[in-house]
Design an enzyme around this catalytic site. Structure first.
Site, PDB file in Angstrom:
ATOM      1  N   ASP A  56       0.865  -1.183   0.000  1.00 52.09           N
ATOM      2  CA  ASP A  56       0.000   0.000   0.000  1.00 52.09           C
ATOM      3  C   ASP A  56       0.902   1.234   0.000  1.00 52.09           C
ATOM      4  O   ASP A  56       1.509   1.575   0.997  1.00 52.09           O
ATOM      5  CB  ASP A  56      -0.898  -0.018   1.244  1.00 52.09           C
ATOM      6  CG  ASP A  56      -1.795   1.215   1.333  1.00 52.09           C
ATOM      7  OD1 ASP A  56      -1.746   2.070   0.418  1.00 52.09           O
ATOM      8  OD2 ASP A  56      -2.535   1.332   2.338  1.00 52.09           O
ATOM      9  N   TYR A  79      -7.192  16.055 -11.019  1.00 53.22           N
ATOM     10  CA  TYR A  79      -6.212  15.047 -11.438  1.00 53.22           C
ATOM     11  C   TYR A  79      -4.884  15.704 -11.818  1.00 53.22           C
ATOM     12  O   TYR A  79      -3.821  15.326 -11.314  1.00 53.22           O
ATOM     13  CB  TYR A  79      -6.778  14.244 -12.616  1.00 53.22           C
ATOM     14  CG  TYR A  79      -5.776  13.345 -13.293  1.00 53.22           C
ATOM     15  CD1 TYR A  79      -5.207  12.265 -12.616  1.00 53.22           C
ATOM     16  CD2 TYR A  79      -5.386  13.563 -14.618  1.00 53.22           C
ATOM     17  CE1 TYR A  79      -4.283  11.438 -13.232  1.00 53.22           C
ATOM     18  CE2 TYR A  79      -4.462  12.742 -15.243  1.00 53.22           C
ATOM     19  CZ  TYR A  79      -3.911  11.679 -14.548  1.00 53.22           C
ATOM     20  OH  TYR A  79      -2.986  10.866 -15.165  1.00 53.22           O
ATOM     21  N   THR A 132      -6.248   7.602 -11.751  1.00 53.79           N
ATOM     22  CA  THR A 132      -6.379   8.138 -13.115  1.00 53.79           C
ATOM     23  C   THR A 132      -7.827   8.361 -13.571  1.00 53.79           C
ATOM     24  O   THR A 132      -8.046   8.711 -14.721  1.00 53.79           O
ATOM     25  CB  THR A 132      -5.691   7.189 -14.124  1.00 53.79           C
ATOM     26  OG1 THR A 132      -6.271   5.882 -13.998  1.00 53.79           O
ATOM     27  CG2 THR A 132      -4.190   7.106 -13.878  1.00 53.79           C
ATOM     28  N   ALA A 155      -1.215   5.199  -9.916  1.00 52.94           N
ATOM     29  CA  ALA A 155      -1.823   6.536  -9.885  1.00 52.94           C
ATOM     30  C   ALA A 155      -3.332   6.416  -9.797  1.00 52.94           C
ATOM     31  O   ALA A 155      -3.909   5.382 -10.134  1.00 52.94           O
ATOM     32  CB  ALA A 155      -1.446   7.329 -11.141  1.00 52.94           C
ATOM     33  N   TRP A 167      -2.639  10.027 -23.302  1.00 54.90           N
ATOM     34  CA  TRP A 167      -3.532   9.169 -24.092  1.00 54.90           C
ATOM     35  C   TRP A 167      -3.063   7.706 -24.100  1.00 54.90           C
ATOM     36  O   TRP A 167      -2.958   7.068 -25.138  1.00 54.90           O
ATOM     37  CB  TRP A 167      -3.640   9.695 -25.525  1.00 54.90           C
ATOM     38  CG  TRP A 167      -4.299  11.021 -25.694  1.00 54.90           C
ATOM     39  CD1 TRP A 167      -4.355  12.050 -24.792  1.00 54.90           C
ATOM     40  CD2 TRP A 167      -4.984  11.507 -26.865  1.00 54.90           C
ATOM     41  NE1 TRP A 167      -5.025  13.119 -25.332  1.00 54.90           N
ATOM     42  CE2 TRP A 167      -5.429  12.824 -26.602  1.00 54.90           C
ATOM     43  CE3 TRP A 167      -5.260  10.952 -28.117  1.00 54.90           C
ATOM     44  CZ2 TRP A 167      -6.132  13.584 -27.532  1.00 54.90           C
ATOM     45  CZ3 TRP A 167      -5.958  11.710 -29.053  1.00 54.90           C
ATOM     46  CH2 TRP A 167      -6.392  13.009 -28.752  1.00 54.90           C
TER      47      TRP A 167
END
Length: 284
Positions: free
Chosen positions: A37, A126, A63, A61, A151
């Site tokens: 973690d 974000y 996202t 992350a 992307w």
């Protein structure tokens, strides 16, 4: 070297694991939340010390760009605080850190490709938490390499390519945004660039990496359907205003790759060639 890979169940983490077989000279510790973690500072310190970790590639992350707008606490924990903990732990051992970041650190109002020296100006939770993560790791670990990408897609996990193939097979018509411009990036290509940095020695600083070329989401979808052999779905262009989302997205997020190409002598593939490779694997 003993290398820790976080977020191993994600798109990039999975691609890293495939390439580890090509680089068997290192020992890899592939972890996701079940194994480590990364929001637990003590757990990170213990893991890094016990396994004598010499380098970390942080692929983990938060996202979910739209959900981040209403889930700032978790987004901050994963994108800002966790990288800081990783940086502090590896700095104590004199090791290096590769932190994966995003085009969302920019607001997308530029009209020429973003270079590493452009001033970040995020326009979403974000993007803001990822930028804060960049600043934290740079400050806390001397041997930090930050790679901003954009992307991202692969054969693993949920992503735009897989969604467009599924919807293209299910629906007679799709509306896709045409006024947001960027470059699709095959996660395997990014993993190859990361391994180039590991093999040649991590040179600290900020770098940009995406595949070559420029395209809109609409044109990207048309290419996905053409390569996947989908002929029954009509794709129509939409303005961003016609498809409102909780988070603002950059209208222009093309990244200049000159620095990473010159530093590591890597050749960056053209987005459509990589897309064809990925779709061939998906259709298998």
């Amino acid at each position: 070297m003993n290398i820790l890979i976080t977020g191993c169940n994600g798109q990039l983490g999975n691609e890293m694991q495939l390439l580890e077989k090509v680089h068997p000279e290192h020992t890899y510790f592939n972890t996701d939340v079940a194994e480590l973690d990364i929001t637990d500072q003590k757990a990170i310190e213990t893991f890094v010390t016990e396994h004598e970790i010499e380098g970390i590639v942080n692929c983990a992350a938060y996202t979910a760009v739209d959900k981040a707008e209403s889930n700032k606490e978790l987004c901050t924990a994963l994108n800002t605080e966790a990288p800081a903990y990783l940086a502090m732990a590896i700095e104590k051992c004199g090791g290096w850190l590769i932190q994966i970041s995003t085009d969302y650190v920019f607001d997308g109002t530029k009209h020429t490709p973003y270079v590493e020296t452009d001033t970040p100006c995020p326009d979403s939770v974000y993007g803001s938490t990822k930028l804060a993560g960049e600043l934290a790791v740079s400050k806390l670990c001397k041997r930090t390499m930050i790679i901003r990408t954009a992307w991202l897609y692969s054969t693993f996990g949920n992503n735009f390519v897989k969604t467009m193939i599924r919807l293209g097979n299910e629906k007679p018509e799709l509306g896709v945004i045409f006024d947001q411009i960027g470059t699709p990036t095959y996660a395997r290509d990014l993993a190859v660039a990361i391994f180039a940095a590991i093999e040649q020695g991590v040179k600290p600083g900020v770098y940009h990496y995406s595949d070559e070329g420029v395209i809109s989401w609409y044109d990207f979808t048309k290419a996905i359907h053409r390569i996947a052999g989908i002929k029954t779905c009509h794709v129509k262009p939409l303005h961003t205003a016609e498809y409102p989302t909780p988070a603002n997205r950059p209208h222009y997020s093309v990244l200049d790759k000159t620095k990473i190409k010159e530093t590591y002598g890597i050749e960056v593939p053209y987005w459509e060639e990589s897309l064809a490779e990925c779709i061939a694997l998906l259709l298998k």
